[in-house]
Design a protein around this motif. Structure first.
Motif, PDB file in Angstrom:
ATOM      1  N   UNK A   4       0.833  -1.200   0.000  1.00  0.00           N
ATOM      2  CA  UNK A   4       0.000   0.000   0.000  1.00  0.00           C
ATOM      3  C   UNK A   4       0.869   1.252   0.000  1.00  0.00           C
ATOM      4  N   UNK A   5       1.937   1.224   0.793  1.00  0.00           N
ATOM      5  CA  UNK A   5       2.865   2.350   0.833  1.00  0.00           C
ATOM      6  C   UNK A   5       3.517   2.554  -0.530  1.00  0.00           C
ATOM      7  N   UNK A   6       3.966   1.484  -1.152  1.00  0.00           N
ATOM      8  CA  UNK A   6       4.596   1.568  -2.469  1.00  0.00           C
ATOM      9  C   UNK A   6       3.627   2.039  -3.538  1.00  0.00           C
ATOM     10  N   UNK A   9       2.983   5.862  -3.208  1.00  0.00           N
ATOM     11  CA  UNK A   9       4.068   6.667  -3.764  1.00  0.00           C
ATOM     12  C   UNK A   9       4.063   6.633  -5.280  1.00  0.00           C
ATOM     13  N   UNK A  10       3.723   5.494  -5.845  1.00  0.00           N
ATOM     14  CA  UNK A  10       3.653   5.381  -7.300  1.00  0.00           C
ATOM     15  C   UNK A  10       2.598   6.334  -7.865  1.00  0.00           C
ATOM     16  N   UNK A  11       1.396   6.325  -7.280  1.00  0.00           N
ATOM     17  CA  UNK A  11       0.332   7.197  -7.776  1.00  0.00           C
ATOM     18  C   UNK A  11       0.622   8.671  -7.504  1.00  0.00           C
ATOM     19  N   UNK A  12       1.288   8.971  -6.406  1.00  0.00           N
ATOM     20  CA  UNK A  12       1.687  10.355  -6.139  1.00  0.00           C
ATOM     21  C   UNK A  12       2.685  10.844  -7.184  1.00  0.00           C
ATOM     22  N   UNK A  13       3.609   9.994  -7.553  1.00  0.00           N
ATOM     23  CA  UNK A  13       4.594  10.347  -8.569  1.00  0.00           C
ATOM     24  C   UNK A  13       3.926  10.560  -9.924  1.00  0.00           C
ATOM     25  N   UNK A  14       3.018   9.681 -10.277  1.00  0.00           N
ATOM     26  CA  UNK A  14       2.288   9.826 -11.538  1.00  0.00           C
ATOM     27  C   UNK A  14       1.479  11.126 -11.535  1.00  0.00           C
ATOM     28  N   UNK A  15       0.795  11.419 -10.437  1.00  0.00           N
ATOM     29  CA  UNK A  15      -0.015  12.638 -10.346  1.00  0.00           C
ATOM     30  C   UNK A  15       0.863  13.889 -10.449  1.00  0.00           C
ATOM     31  N   UNK A  16       2.034  13.864  -9.839  1.00  0.00           N
ATOM     32  CA  UNK A  16       2.940  15.006  -9.912  1.00  0.00           C
ATOM     33  C   UNK A  16       3.413  15.224 -11.341  1.00  0.00           C
TER      34      UNK A  16
END
Length: 52
Positions: A4-6, A9-16
């Protein structure tokens, strides 16, 4: 629980990345007149900050 943590972070990076790309496209496509308005200022100011 680490997955869930990984995944977060993946979706946060994509959104950024998507947000940065959209902001850049908007700035380039919608504000070209802003850049033209300030083109002459580079030549009007000398190295010491005064007008030439």
């Amino acid at each position: 629980m680490a997955w869930l943590f990984g995944q977060t972070w993946f979706w946060l990076l994509i959104a950024f990345i998507v947000g940065a790309l959209v902001a850049w496209l908007l700035a380039v496509l919608l504000l070209p007149s802003e850049r033209k308005a300030f083109e002459g200022l580079e030549n009007a100011v000398d190295d010491k900050g005064g007008r030439s």
